[in-house]
Design an enzyme around this catalytic site. Sequence first.
Site, PDB file in Angstrom:
ATOM      1  N   LYS A   2       0.695  -1.151  -0.108  1.00 13.48           N
ATOM      2  CA  LYS A   2       0.015   0.059  -0.083  1.00 13.48           C
ATOM      3  C   LYS A   2       0.993   1.146   0.004  1.00 13.48           C
ATOM      4  CE  LYS A   2      -1.642   2.977   2.178  1.00 13.48           C
ATOM      5  NZ  LYS A   2      -1.359   4.370   1.878  1.00 13.48           N
ATOM      6  N   THR A  44       6.319   9.055  12.558  1.00 14.06           N
ATOM      7  CA  THR A  44       6.093   8.223  14.067  1.00 14.06           C
ATOM      8  C   THR A  44       4.665   8.275  14.452  1.00 14.06           C
ATOM      9  OG1 THR A  44       8.365   8.874  14.594  1.00 14.06           O
ATOM     10  CG2 THR A  44       6.741   8.865  16.480  1.00 14.06           C
ATOM     11  N   GLU A  96       9.739   2.044  10.413  1.00 11.70           N
ATOM     12  CA  GLU A  96      10.914   2.855  10.496  1.00 11.70           C
ATOM     13  C   GLU A  96      10.181   4.316  10.309  1.00 11.70           C
ATOM     14  OE1 GLU A  96      14.073   2.388   7.763  1.00 11.70           O
ATOM     15  OE2 GLU A  96      14.147   4.503   7.345  1.00 11.70           O
ATOM     16  N   CYS A 149      14.151  10.267   5.938  1.00 10.90           N
ATOM     17  CA  CYS A 149      14.120  10.077   7.390  1.00 10.90           C
ATOM     18  C   CYS A 149      15.387  10.186   7.902  1.00 10.90           C
ATOM     19  CB  CYS A 149      13.382   8.840   7.472  1.00 10.90           C
ATOM     20  SG  CYS A 149      13.609   7.459   6.199  1.00 10.90           S
ATOM     21  N   GLU A 178      11.243  16.806  13.480  1.00  9.52           N
ATOM     22  CA  GLU A 178      11.521  16.251  12.053  1.00  9.52           C
ATOM     23  C   GLU A 178      10.708  17.306  11.528  1.00  9.52           C
ATOM     24  OE1 GLU A 178      10.025  12.558  10.600  1.00  9.52           O
ATOM     25  OE2 GLU A 178      12.063  12.401   9.589  1.00  9.52           O
TER      26      GLU A 178
HETATM   27  P1  ADP Z   1       3.729  11.422   5.691  1.00  7.00           P
HETATM   28  O1  ADP Z   1       3.495  12.096   6.655  1.00  7.00           O
HETATM   29  O2  ADP Z   1       5.255  11.585   5.920  1.00  7.00           O
HETATM   30  O3  ADP Z   1       2.960  11.327   4.767  1.00  7.00           O
HETATM   31  P2  ADP Z   1       2.674   9.069   7.025  1.00  7.00           P
HETATM   32  O4  ADP Z   1       3.149   8.150   7.886  1.00  7.00           O
HETATM   33  O5  ADP Z   1       1.256   9.924   6.955  1.00  7.00           O
HETATM   34  O6  ADP Z   1       3.852   9.963   6.432  1.00  7.00           O
HETATM   35  O7  ADP Z   1       2.312   8.144   5.480  1.00  7.00           O
HETATM   36  C1  ADP Z   1       3.243   7.070   5.339  1.00  7.00           C
HETATM   37  C2  ADP Z   1       2.278   5.805   4.892  1.00  7.00           C
HETATM   38  O8  ADP Z   1       1.501   5.570   5.961  1.00  7.00           O
HETATM   39  C3  ADP Z   1       1.330   6.231   3.569  1.00  7.00           C
HETATM   40  O9  ADP Z   1       1.487   4.979   2.656  1.00  7.00           O
HETATM   41  C4  ADP Z   1       0.038   6.467   4.346  1.00  7.00           C
HETATM   42  O10 ADP Z   1      -0.748   6.373   3.563  1.00  7.00           O
HETATM   43  C5  ADP Z   1      -0.044   5.571   5.467  1.00  7.00           C
HETATM   44  N1  ADP Z   1      -0.700   6.045   6.533  1.00  7.00           N
HETATM   45  C6  ADP Z   1      -1.098   7.044   7.087  1.00  7.00           C
HETATM   46  N2  ADP Z   1      -1.964   7.091   7.856  1.00  7.00           N
HETATM   47  C7  ADP Z   1      -2.219   5.744   8.092  1.00  7.00           C
HETATM   48  C8  ADP Z   1      -3.101   5.139   8.999  1.00  7.00           C
HETATM   49  N3  ADP Z   1      -3.926   5.811  10.155  1.00  7.00           N
HETATM   50  N4  ADP Z   1      -3.178   3.730   8.939  1.00  7.00           N
HETATM   51  C9  ADP Z   1      -2.598   3.051   7.969  1.00  7.00           C
HETATM   52  N5  ADP Z   1      -1.442   3.608   7.123  1.00  7.00           N
HETATM   53  C10 ADP Z   1      -1.491   4.907   7.148  1.00  7.00           C
END
Ligand code: ADP
Length: 506
Positions: A198, A253, A274, A309, A405
């Site tokens: 995903k 995080t 990570e 990161c 960050e």
């Molecule tokens: P960033 O803020 O750098 O976009 P995220 O942690 O939001 O980082 O996103 C990293 C990945 O995690 C993406 O594939 C995003 O769709 C997914 N993601 C974000 N929120 C959720 C959640 N609540 N549950 C599962 N996956 C998530």
Amino acid sequence: MAERAPETAGIPAVDTLAQRAAHVVRDGRAFICGKRQEPEGDARFEVISPMDGEVVATPADAGAREVDAAVAAARAAFADGRWRNLAASSRAKVLQRFAARIAEDAETLGLLDTLQMGKPAAHAIAGAREAAEGLEVCAAQIETLGDQIVPSAPGSLFLQARRPRGVVVAITPWNYPAQIALAKVGAALAMGNSVVLKPSEIAPLACLRLAELSAEAGLPDGVFNALPGTGRRTGRMLALHDDVDCLSFVGSTATGQALMQYAGQSNMKALLLECGGKSAQIVFDDLGDPVGLAEALVNGFVANSGQICVSGSRILLADSIYDHMLPYLAAAVERLMIGDPMVPDTALSPLATLAQAEKVRGFIESGCDAGRCVAKGSDTTGLDTAVAPHLFVVKDPDCRMAQEEIFGPVGAVLRFSTPEDAIRIANATRYGLAATVWTRDVALAHRVTRELNAGFVFAHATTQPSDPGVRSLSGEPCRMSGFGIDGGALGMLSYTRLQAVGYLLG
Ligand code: ADP
């Protein structure tokens, strides 16, 4: 982990790159059980180009039916052993063919990433090639990662066996879309798992294409599935799914914390996380060439426009070189320009989204309260998504600029007096991802390195390291940067569970 200068040989010229990008196929459909699938429902999300606001694609925001179908396809493939039960050498051959397909398709994969998140096209194309090389290394290691026999009495045989975990879900970010996705997926596939990927909703297209390429390379149907979708919908459903055995994640995080809850609320699936970082670059006073050193340190926090990161966003300078080095650092930042990602020699480009650019600008404004901006690069694009590199000097290691960050091209310079002081400041964040130590004194580097709370530490005695062997290294983040071994052979073993087997025969 280290950023390497992109190989621009063989990268087409700007007009060609832009024209080719215009013709790249933008297929946002899911890939399930060996083929692209038409969306099931009406939910969609937009992938927006950070260059011109153009809607690059409107993929389906995959819902419960697609999630269930992808997990069921992965489970069926795992259960009947069509992949995991192949000889290791046969799996290695398929992955080598997959790597070859990625290398052939590197330009398309790279241009897709550039269209979606604005990374310089030359870097993105080179990154896709590097990702293919990484997959080859993975394939080559499969046959070295067998079970182990442990000391056994004559009538017994004790094995430490490694079993694939089963259905692995990879949830990946937008900063190195195809590269990070492939690193996770490649290791999981190599160890015999089935995968559902995903990718980030900000840049899913190249990742979806990876699944298609794997099928062209002969990976059996259902072994590698990929779903477009937002985190709050598709990502959450996958993380809560009771038939997923392992969740491998790179991202923020906050999302890592949410995934721990989802795993706890569902089937206690294994997690590899990570997450964020606020990495320190600790600089002692014995390296010559201040120009080269300054460039290397600045590259440590501006690479990929700071959207990395392991960004070394805190530069810790020894008191004895602080006044000497600061002007060189400032000059290195002032030489930097944000440019058009379709120009082959552009090193830095706008940020991936307007929201990210606004967040980074917010940090820059608040940084002015906590510190002093000593240098600023320039922007040649005039885009709202462009944020010029900034360098701040910061007195208080606890201020936001030195703690949070930023995920943009913003560096904070701090000073330290002794190695112990450097270690204390370097460790004084909630993160534990990466660090660099700059000295020719190996004993000092060793003393400092072993005290650092960081999963990946590189001690530099030179400003021009170039060793692709880095990709064979494994590390494990700590604290709020996550957990789980990543990279190299040990990182591949993260996608197995250890089984103790005793044959009591005698
Ligand atoms: P960033 O803020 O750098 O976009 P995220 O942690 O939001 O980082 O996103 C990293 C990945 O995690 C993406 O594939 C995003 O769709 C997914 N993601 C974000 N929120 C959720 C959640 N609540 N549950 C599962 N996956 C998530």
